[in-house]
Enzyme design. Structure first.
Site, PDB file in Angstrom:
ATOM      1  N   LYS A  23      40.714  61.401-116.537  1.00 42.99           N
ATOM      2  CA  LYS A  23      40.505  62.811-115.898  1.00 42.99           C
ATOM      3  C   LYS A  23      41.450  63.127-115.296  1.00 42.99           C
ATOM      4  CE  LYS A  23      35.854  63.211-114.519  1.00 42.99           C
ATOM      5  NZ  LYS A  23      35.563  62.166-115.999  1.00 42.99           N
ATOM      6  N   THR A 136      29.662  60.352-112.249  1.00 48.96           N
ATOM      7  CA  THR A 136      29.997  61.557-111.237  1.00 48.96           C
ATOM      8  C   THR A 136      29.202  61.387-110.163  1.00 48.96           C
ATOM      9  OG1 THR A 136      31.457  62.543-112.456  1.00 48.96           O
ATOM     10  CG2 THR A 136      30.816  64.312-111.073  1.00 48.96           C
ATOM     11  N   GLU A 297      35.490  72.214-118.620  1.00 52.52           N
ATOM     12  CA  GLU A 297      34.038  72.791-117.908  1.00 52.52           C
ATOM     13  C   GLU A 297      34.794  73.829-116.616  1.00 52.52           C
ATOM     14  OE1 GLU A 297      32.366  69.515-115.404  1.00 52.52           O
ATOM     15  OE2 GLU A 297      32.378  67.943-117.378  1.00 52.52           O
ATOM     16  N   GLN A 309      36.962  71.034-115.223  1.00 49.22           N
ATOM     17  CA  GLN A 309      37.634  69.430-115.727  1.00 49.22           C
ATOM     18  C   GLN A 309      38.134  70.246-117.915  1.00 49.22           C
ATOM     19  OE1 GLN A 309      38.788  66.909-115.897  1.00 49.22           O
ATOM     20  NE2 GLN A 309      38.374  65.758-117.630  1.00 49.22           N
ATOM     21  N   HIS A 827      32.464  57.116-160.547  1.00 50.43           N
ATOM     22  CA  HIS A 827      31.722  55.888-161.063  1.00 50.43           C
ATOM     23  C   HIS A 827      30.899  55.176-161.007  1.00 50.43           C
ATOM     24  CE1 HIS A 827      36.167  55.581-161.711  1.00 50.43           C
ATOM     25  NE2 HIS A 827      36.141  56.495-160.981  1.00 50.43           N
TER      26      HIS A 827
END
Length: 869
Positions: A23, A136, A297, A309, A827
């Protein structure tokens, strides 16, 4: 001088994940992009976290315990991770570290409000976002509260969800460290998330904006439904207004509060169209900087956007690269190779490149899978019809997905039939006589070619080996494109289609060919399953051998087996089986996959199931029972046809097609057997070359070559130098590819299309698929993703993602089959018909929707599965 424990965000960039976490690195990168506003702040580095961990008592012991836990043991993980968090939060922050943090606060405003965000080193990465795994905290005010929440962020590296995520992704807990971002709070009018690619369809040209009032926490936590905007080419092309009854606002003294929205504002849009377009323009700038689609964000503050972000969207399936590796500006439509080959797992680079070098058409790589570009075939009407017909017969979902693309008139260009689209796809080779000697000749040709390869490759080493292999690949393609072989394959398939179509038209009977092809001769894949029953017959009377096999883990068990009573005979039977079929394995189109000869323990559970579930002589009895059922079905069909108007003519045509299908349908499996035989010869020679490089200290281990392309491996042999960093990057990428689900059809815009059956004849609640072997069966579902973990009882119904030929030994012991991938002539479908197993393939998410042990009813004639109470 930059402090050891604290960095300003603007001092960080994307190359410093190890110091400031994912971050922090992304925020540092964002702050360097012109025109992008990022709230100021600083980062408490991973060096601070390491210091705290060193002072935390008993952490090492607890990490050892954690690493030994099963990712599914939620209770144990929850208990142990909670203990680790409490320990970390209990460590007092040393004075010099606390002083470094408070000095940074003083620079940015000691009494300002901050967001305190976890920033792990394994977070917001291109291959794993770890979104929502750590904590957060918003609107934190004052040095004491900041320090307390920094400790909480350190501890959040060990939340239950974060620990489980790492264990499922094979990431060592000790290799991940935690930085903490302390960033000035934004107090927005509106906030939300911008995806620069559509997160549902994957389309890279369509951006999606989610928006709500107040802090974005209301959206992230699922408290409210957002307004949703779709933007393409600078225009809002769709929007949905949500009734936004709640919002999250910051409190003056710190923390946040959930509040009600005035009824008059609930139906108002959080953003105007102009604001949405402006936000997406910023998003495109961020996307260009990071080089991949982003999950961003954002906050709207005083009519200006702040970015708090940005992380890569890791769930998008990559777009195949064109020849130059950079892509062109034209539209392309790609079809998955893996769905046709019944192997949708990712392949390693060596496997990808060898398959590309031996394929009959150009193939493009994406996400560890291969795709064929069918754009030009779709562009020509005549070529398009043939392509859709062939693909639709094999997998209706692929056809439907392609038709969905074609319905968008402007995506695929229209070319005249004489243009570069080539001859019509699916055009059948010239017909051949119904003569069993043709199949015998083709098998002998294949065996002679493989024998020559085995003989000639023995003396080749070094660069000469690679030159030889390039010539061998051309012979490989020549064998694959043998006109007589293609005629024989098409003869069996077309006879199957003819019988199913005509007998349904004339007699109203669905999928009649399923029974008419039972125990067809020359089917090497069905013979492989029956042969393992014969191995079980040798082992069954020897109780000491059976007991020994139940505890086998070592791949060298065959040598130990010979020391037991009856063990020599058991060893010889298994060894003879491996001599004929040991080059096979699950996912065998990837030569890097371990073969049965390399890992014979894979077969042990199947052998033991056969010992337990069958009586002696089961192989011969099953084959004879199938042959008799097919004969009885033929007699029944022909007698009923003769009773119809023009009955003699219809019966005569049907008899010719029945003879034709029984002559050629078994050969359908042989070319793949030949490919796998040849590929194992290639692999053994390449591994011997790799071993020489290990002895010369060029490679750390010989399996490292699996992460190089064929040409890269050739270069290493010539130069005696290898890029260890490249190999590690490839290993990381390969691990991440397992989390991606490859689509059947993919466009150059990144849109993934799965297709739909569009049927109205399926009961409510049933799972729709493609009928590939007639009959209805009810039983216990066994959801098995790894053949080596099979534990089947008679009457069980196998539910799995895909079955290639290596799964056929399991087919002799089950009553029905359900797969997520497959088509009429793949198959698994061919062998299901060979053994008479009611089967439905192409059932989307079958392994998730059906639980192991549930009772299900498989409708193999009509193509659906019912989950029973």
């Amino acid at each position: 001088m930059i402090e050891q424990y604290v960095w300003d965000l603007q001092e960080a960039d994307e190359t410093q994940v190890a110091v400031v976490g994912g971050k922090g690195a992304h925020l540092g990168g964002l702050s360097r992009i012109e025109g992008i506003r990022v709230p100021g702040g600083f980062c408490v580095t991973t060096e601070a976290f390491r210091r705290i961990m060193a002072e935390a008592p008993s952490i090492d012991d607890r990490l050892d315990q954690l690493s030994r836990l099963n990712p599914d043991d939620r209770e144990a993980i929850g208990t142990l991770s909670a203990q680790i968090r409490r320990t970390i939060e209990g460590v007092a922050i040393p004075g010099d570290l606390a002083a470094a943090i408070t000095r940074a606060l003083a620079r940015h405003g000691e009494q300002a409000a901050y967001a305190v965000r976890s920033s792990a080193t394994a977070e917001d990465l291109p291959t794993a976002s770890f979104a929502g795994q750590q904590d957060t905290y918003l609107n934190v005010v004052g040095p004491t509260a900041i320090l307390q929440h920094v400790s909480r962020c350190w501890a959040s590296l060990f939340t239950e969800r974060a620990v489980t995520y790492r264990q499922r992704n094979g990431i060592d807990h000790r290799t991940v460290h935690m930085a903490v971002v302390v960033q000035q709070m934004a107090f927005p009018h509106a906030a939300g998330i911008l995806f620069t690619a559509d997160p549902v369809t994957g389309n890279r040209k369509v951006a999606t904006v989610d928006a709500g009032f107040g802090l974005g926490e209301a959206l992230v936590s699922g408290l409210v439904n957002p307004d949703v905007f779709k933007v393409r080419d600078g225009e809002v092309v769709g929007k949905a207004i949500a009734a936004k009854q709640r919002a999250v606002h910051a409190l003056p003294a710190g923390g946040t509060q959930e509040v009600a929205i005035d009824s008059q504002r609930q139906e108002q849009l959080a953003l105007t169209d102009a604001q949405v377009v402006r936000l997406v323009q910023l998003g495109r700038r961020i996307e260009a900087h990071f080089g991949r689609p982003q999950d961003i964000e954002w906050c709207l503050v005083d009519d200006g956007f702040q970015i708090v972000q940005s992380r890569p969207i890791t769930t998008l399936f990559p777009i195949p690269e064109t020849g130059d590796g950079h892509g062109d500006q034209e539209n392309h439509v790609y079809v998955s190779v893996g769905h046709g080959q019944m192997m949708t797992d990712p392949m390693r680079p060596l496997g990808l490149s060898v398959w590309q070098l031996t394929a009959m058409v150009p193939m493009h790589e994406a996400g560890g899978r291969l795709f064929v570009d069918v754009t030009r075939r779709l562009a020509s009407p005549a070529s398009r019809a043939g392509l859709l017909d062939v693909l639709g017969r094999g997998d209706p979902l692929i056809r439907d997905a392609l038709e969905t693309v074609l319905d968008r008139d402007d995506f695929v260009p229209s070319l005249p039939d004489t243009g570069p689209g080539g001859p019509p796809a699916g055009g059948a080779p010239a017909p051949i006589e119904t003569d069993p000697a043709i199949v015998t000749e083709l098998i002998e040709r294949s065996q002679a070619s493989i024998a020559a390869l085995e003989r000639d490759i023995r003396t080749k080493t070094g660069p000469a080996l690679f030159d030889f292999l390039l010539e061998a690949f051309e012979e490989h393609k020549r064998v694959l494109s043998d006109p007589l072989s293609l005629q024989a394959i098409m003869a069996g398939m077309e006879a199957t289609w003819w019988l199913n179509d005509k007998l349904q038209e004339w007699l109203g009977e669905k999928n009649a060919a399923d029974t008419l092809t039972l125990s067809a001769p020359d089917n090497v894949t069905s013979e492989m399953g029956l042969a393992l029953l014969d191995v079980a017959d040798v082992i069954r009377p020897q109780s000491e051998v059976v007991a020994f096999l139940q505890g086998v883990e070592d791949e060298g068990f065959l040598d130990e087996l010979a020391k037991l009573t009856g063990g020599a005979e058991a060893r010889d039977a298994i060894q003879a089986y491996l001599d004929r079929y040991g080059m096979r394995c699950v996912g065998e189109i990837d030569i890097t996959r371990p073969r049965w000869r390399e890992r014979p323990t894979t077969l042990v559970p199947v052998i033991l199931d056969n010992v337990r579930n069958f009586e002696p002589g089961a192989a011969e009895r099953r084959f004879e029972q199938g042959r008799q059922k097919a004969q009885q079905k033929e007699e029944d069909v022909l007698s009923r046809l003769q009773a119809l108007p023009d009955g003699d003519q219809k019966a005569g045509e049907a008899k010719r097609m029945i003879d034709r299908v029984r002559t050629f349908i078994g050969y359908r499996e042989y070319p793949k057997y030949g490919i796998v035989n040849r590929s194992f010869v290639y692999k053994q020679a390449l591994l011997e070359e790799a071993e020489r490089l290990v002895q010369a200290n060029v490679l750390a281990e010989k399996e490292d070559i699996f992460y190089l392309t064929f040409q890269e491996f050739h270069d290493v042999v010539r130069s005696n130098q290898v890029d260890d960093q490249l190999i590690q990057q490839r290993k990381d990428a390969f691990r991440s590819f397992h989390a991606l689900t490859p689509p059947r059809v993919l466009t150059s815009e990144g849109e993934a299309l799965t297709g739909a059956y569009r049927r109205d004849d399926v009961p409510a609640g049933a799972l729709t698929g493609l009928p590939v072997c007639a009959g209805t069966i009810e039983g216990r579902a066994r959801v098995i993703l790894d053949m080596a973990e099979a534990d089947l009882d008679a009457g069980d119904i196998l539910v799995t993602t895909f079955t290639d030929p290596s799964w056929s030994p399991l087919f002799v012991g089950i009553a029905g089959l359900v797969t997520e991938v497959g088509g009429l002539m793949t198959h698994g479908a061919v062998i299901a018909r060979e053994y008479g197993l009611p089967a439905v393939v192409g059932v989307e998410q079958a392994t998730r929707l059906i639980r192991d042990g549930q009772r299900v009813r498989v409708h193999g004639t009509d193509g659906y599965v019912e989950i029973l109470p």
